[in-house]
Design an enzyme around this catalytic site. Structure first.
Site, PDB file in Angstrom:
ATOM      1  N   GLY A  13      74.716  84.009  12.554  1.00 53.93           N
ATOM      2  CA  GLY A  13      74.046  82.795  12.074  1.00 53.93           C
ATOM      3  C   GLY A  13      72.949  82.385  11.999  1.00 53.93           C
ATOM      4  O   GLY A  13      72.828  81.402  11.782  1.00 53.93           O
ATOM      5  N   ASN A 129      82.088  86.210  12.045  1.00 51.14           N
ATOM      6  CA  ASN A 129      81.271  86.258  11.086  1.00 51.14           C
ATOM      7  C   ASN A 129      81.147  86.825   9.593  1.00 51.14           C
ATOM      8  O   ASN A 129      80.623  86.362   8.359  1.00 51.14           O
ATOM      9  CB  ASN A 129      79.234  85.989  11.838  1.00 51.14           C
ATOM     10  CG  ASN A 129      78.898  84.791  10.683  1.00 51.14           C
ATOM     11  OD1 ASN A 129      78.422  84.497  10.266  1.00 51.14           O
ATOM     12  ND2 ASN A 129      77.672  85.010  12.053  1.00 51.14           N
ATOM     13  N   ARG A 214      84.682  52.355   6.093  1.00 49.85           N
ATOM     14  CA  ARG A 214      84.544  51.198   6.487  1.00 49.85           C
ATOM     15  C   ARG A 214      84.928  50.391   7.478  1.00 49.85           C
ATOM     16  O   ARG A 214      86.421  50.861   6.512  1.00 49.85           O
ATOM     17  CB  ARG A 214      83.970  50.430   5.262  1.00 49.85           C
ATOM     18  CG  ARG A 214      82.301  50.648   4.861  1.00 49.85           C
ATOM     19  CD  ARG A 214      81.900  50.352   3.833  1.00 49.85           C
ATOM     20  NE  ARG A 214      81.657  48.935   3.514  1.00 49.85           N
ATOM     21  CZ  ARG A 214      81.109  48.374   2.577  1.00 49.85           C
ATOM     22  NH1 ARG A 214      80.947  48.995   1.291  1.00 49.85           N
ATOM     23  NH2 ARG A 214      80.990  47.625   2.018  1.00 49.85           N
ATOM     24  N   HIS A 215      85.127  48.649   7.812  1.00 51.67           N
ATOM     25  CA  HIS A 215      85.977  48.048   8.236  1.00 51.67           C
ATOM     26  C   HIS A 215      86.742  47.847   7.560  1.00 51.67           C
ATOM     27  O   HIS A 215      86.322  47.301   5.682  1.00 51.67           O
ATOM     28  CB  HIS A 215      85.108  46.608   8.435  1.00 51.67           C
ATOM     29  CG  HIS A 215      84.351  46.546   8.425  1.00 51.67           C
ATOM     30  ND1 HIS A 215      84.859  46.069   7.082  1.00 51.67           N
ATOM     31  CD2 HIS A 215      83.233  46.791   7.920  1.00 51.67           C
ATOM     32  CE1 HIS A 215      82.793  45.714   6.708  1.00 51.67           C
ATOM     33  NE2 HIS A 215      82.219  46.082   7.374  1.00 51.67           N
ATOM     34  N   ASN A 221      82.338  39.748   3.512  1.00 46.59           N
ATOM     35  CA  ASN A 221      82.277  40.555   2.106  1.00 46.59           C
ATOM     36  C   ASN A 221      83.447  40.294   0.731  1.00 46.59           C
ATOM     37  O   ASN A 221      82.883  40.000  -0.142  1.00 46.59           O
ATOM     38  CB  ASN A 221      83.131  42.026   2.250  1.00 46.59           C
ATOM     39  CG  ASN A 221      83.567  42.299   3.548  1.00 46.59           C
ATOM     40  OD1 ASN A 221      83.858  43.506   4.127  1.00 46.59           O
ATOM     41  ND2 ASN A 221      81.865  42.952   3.223  1.00 46.59           N
ATOM     42  N   ARG A 264      84.820  43.202  12.861  1.00 44.03           N
ATOM     43  CA  ARG A 264      85.882  43.515  12.031  1.00 44.03           C
ATOM     44  C   ARG A 264      85.890  45.352  12.058  1.00 44.03           C
ATOM     45  O   ARG A 264      86.942  45.738  11.516  1.00 44.03           O
ATOM     46  CB  ARG A 264      84.979  43.159  10.332  1.00 44.03           C
ATOM     47  CG  ARG A 264      83.426  43.849  10.467  1.00 44.03           C
ATOM     48  CD  ARG A 264      82.578  42.828   9.127  1.00 44.03           C
ATOM     49  NE  ARG A 264      81.420  43.590   8.679  1.00 44.03           N
ATOM     50  CZ  ARG A 264      79.648  42.850   9.637  1.00 44.03           C
ATOM     51  NH1 ARG A 264      80.571  42.429  10.870  1.00 44.03           N
ATOM     52  NH2 ARG A 264      78.871  43.595   9.183  1.00 44.03           N
ATOM     53  N   GLU A 284      76.071  47.170  11.990  1.00 46.75           N
ATOM     54  CA  GLU A 284      75.977  47.013  10.584  1.00 46.75           C
ATOM     55  C   GLU A 284      73.340  47.797  10.478  1.00 46.75           C
ATOM     56  O   GLU A 284      73.053  46.474  11.175  1.00 46.75           O
ATOM     57  CB  GLU A 284      75.816  46.416   9.362  1.00 46.75           C
ATOM     58  CG  GLU A 284      75.894  45.957   8.501  1.00 46.75           C
ATOM     59  CD  GLU A 284      75.799  47.307   7.680  1.00 46.75           C
ATOM     60  OE1 GLU A 284      75.604  49.000   7.356  1.00 46.75           O
ATOM     61  OE2 GLU A 284      76.613  47.174   6.377  1.00 46.75           O
ATOM     62  N   HIS A 350      79.826  50.822   8.851  1.00 46.61           N
ATOM     63  CA  HIS A 350      79.885  50.018   8.318  1.00 46.61           C
ATOM     64  C   HIS A 350      79.167  50.702   7.146  1.00 46.61           C
ATOM     65  O   HIS A 350      78.362  51.561   7.117  1.00 46.61           O
ATOM     66  CB  HIS A 350      78.666  48.915   9.083  1.00 46.61           C
ATOM     67  CG  HIS A 350      79.459  47.794   9.820  1.00 46.61           C
ATOM     68  ND1 HIS A 350      79.928  47.216   9.822  1.00 46.61           N
ATOM     69  CD2 HIS A 350      79.205  47.816  11.429  1.00 46.61           C
ATOM     70  CE1 HIS A 350      80.450  46.099  11.247  1.00 46.61           C
ATOM     71  NE2 HIS A 350      79.910  46.934  11.694  1.00 46.61           N
TER      72      HIS A 350
END
Lengths: 397, 397
Positions: A13, A129, A214-215, A221, A264, A284, A350
């Site tokens: 790895g 692996n 997002r909300h 908005n 929101r 945000e 956001h």
């Protein structure tokens, strides 16, 4: 300037860890790059060298591999001289002699060295692996899988005969043992190296899915205003309901759900059938004195601010507010926490914050980050893979 | 619920580490407490037991010490049942048998166990620890120093004969080796345990001084307004000049200087003869919608907010702003970074932020934190000690 020197047998790895480190560092604004010695070999000698090429008693192979190691290290120093900060030197570096040579070169160049050794004694992990990643390796393109696996095992056996683990405690090193079970940090000083160790400690290879959204649409908005803490519109509430039905169909068991502390995202999260944890780090970007304005209002009221932001959206900081770099900095614990999670995570946040998270997950540069598309009413499904991420987007209207 | 079980010979800094962990956890709002088995012994049997009491072939001593270990562990479970989150069980726990017993008790109680073993093979560090801290220990109050040291060495020798380092990799453990040189983390999962490991990795015993000060008086201070990004008044600029002269006399070499990103700390920092690094994590608590108001205006305009804040200043979050807990959370990387520094650090910041930092440095609870005195125009000098901190305050007019 730092060179992170990977150490380990094939199929441990190393390249995975090297790329993760580079991604994490770049995302935080530190110039980092992986120099993979195997790629130099493939580019210069072709990709279909048989295992015998890696036999330490084969002088042609030894000389050629040493030349590739030198070429890669020369490029490391050239890049560090040209503004690079963290070069990750990705090769087996399996013997004390080889590591002393790398260290001497770096010391002569005045560059700090940290070794990162990946040790895996669990045959099941090594086998997985070999099968999962090495058969996709450019070394075995078009090869018969059974022959490829046999050849690769032979190559590992050549390295195993000569392998010496790091035993010199005057060096700075990190050992990662059995894919996250144990970590040893020796002579690791400084805040950023400490962060790298925390990050490495959280890495694991358990597969999981991350949902970003997002909300639902908020009153701000709908008015084209930025910031604020407005409630959802009817369309926004409808999205929350649709999102809930959509995720319920696709997620088995109970995921971790994170929202910001703003109305929101809280309301959007409450529509889901699972509990949600509000995190202030997911709020945000703070638009400071421009909070609550439309972009047209900012352009009219603060034309210099508008122009500065346009000129460099990444480093521009709203007066009394944040820059994208500030947001990325405060997302650091979220990313470390996210890497450690072993189950599905749903993040409702956001635009700017999701750009920051997505940039890390999809390996985008900070420069790209600020322009990424993260539209409303869209669920983004991400499945991190060893190299890269599988992405699907669902527009839920 | 978690029990952190300390492991190590006497004079390996176990109690130091235990108290640091408890302080760090409490500061972040997690209920943590140290249960020191030695204190149970001292309280119940008196503090002047000779080394022979610790001889493993002395049945009276063995029985008595086992009874003390049991009493302390009973109290651990009682406390965890009563709202405690992180109990730190501070004893030598030097043998596999003893640790298996602790583990079995904890598993029966459904409590997670993490061992923290302190190993020190550097005789100079052990010797310094014996002389500096053990002679101040309640076990040797009033004793002749030479006799006390000899007795304590004999006590260590009894433990050394029986000592077994942790070797079972199915356990969750952290080993700290030679005072910060090496750290081993085994089976450590989860975000908070990861943070504890980062924190432990940054601990060191190099002495240094930390200076804390607020910025000089700002125009908002003069008007009694909170928040904002006002410039210094004339009195504020005069403080910056005095502070510079004052610190220059007292600091040899070049310190690390951190400010916030707000004008009033930047200007104060610019008066110093050294470069200063602005950190957004040091910005004042965000008063959200109350930013720029006086407390009287807040009380008149938002009486409910004013009352909520008064009722619980620690968790109260200004609408669109921060709580003290939010501030403490964002100060976490500053504290980890500060612990790692090996030289003098000067921090020029703000009242709420300095309350948060001071609470950590002087081991105050979050409840006390919000009422701490951090007046303007005062330089606070802190010298962290093994147990506690030396503090001086200088009012510079």
């Amino acid at each position: 300037m730092t060179v992170i020197v990977m150490v380990g047998l094939p199929a441990r790895g190393k390249t995975y860890i090297a790329r993760k480190l580079a991604r994490y560092l770049n995302w935080q604004g530190h110039a980092a790059r992986v120099f993979n010695v195997g790629n130099y070999r493939r580019m210069r000698l072709g990709s279909n060298q048989p295992a015998a090429f890696f036999d330490p008693t084969n002088p042609t192979g030894v000389g050629a591999r040493r030349a590739m190691a030198e070429a890669a290290l020369d490029d490391v120093f050239a890049w560090l001289g040209d503004g690079g900060q963290y070069a990750i030197y990705d090769a087996t570096n399996a013997t004390r002699t080889r590591r002393s040579w790398v260290l001497a070169q770096c010391e002569a160049a005045g560059v700090r060295v940290v070794f990162v050794e990946s040790i895996c004694n669990d045959p099941a992990i090594v086998e997985a692996n070999i099968v999962e990643t090495k058969l996709l390796s450019p070394d075995y393109i078009g090869a018969d899988p059974a022959i490829a696996v046999a050849d690769f095992r032979e190559r590992i056996a050549f390295y195993e005969r000569a392998y010496e683990t790091i035993a010199d405690d005057s060096l700075s090193y990190v050992k990662l043992i059995d894919a996250g079970r144990q970590l040893v940090a020796n002579n690791i000083r400084g805040f950023l190296l400490g962060r790298l160790v925390s990050y490495l400690m959280n890495l694991h290879i358990v597969p999981r899915t991350i949902w970003l959204t997002r909300h639902g649409e908020s009153a701000y908005n709908a008015l084209g205003k930025i910031g604020g803490d407005a409630a959802l519109t009817e369309a926004g509430r409808a999205y929350a309901t649709r999102l809930s039905a959509f995720l319920r169909e696709r997620i088995a068991g109970e995921p971790t759900v994170w929202t910001s502390t703003l109305q929101r995202t809280l309301t959007t999260g409450q529509a889901l059938p699972w509990g949600a944890l509000p995190l202030r780090a997911l709020d945000e970007i703070d638009a400071g004195i421009c909070d609550g304005m439309t972009y047209a209002e900012i352009e009219a009221g603060f034309p210099e601010e508008f122009a500065s932001r346009k000129a460099d959206k990444l480093t521009y900081r709203y007066p009394r507010g944040e820059s994208y770099l500030d947001v990325i900095d405060r997302l650091n614990p979220v990313i470390v926490n996210l890497e450690g999670k072993r189950k599905t995570v749903v993040i409702i946040a956001h635009q700017a914050v999701l750009r920051g998270l997505y940039a890390y997950l999809a390996d985008k540069t900070p420069q790209e980050c600020v322009h990424l598309e993260v539209p409303l009413h869209t669920a983004i499904k991400l499945i991190p893979k060893a190299y890269g991420v599988d992405e699907s987007r669902f527009f839920l209207g």
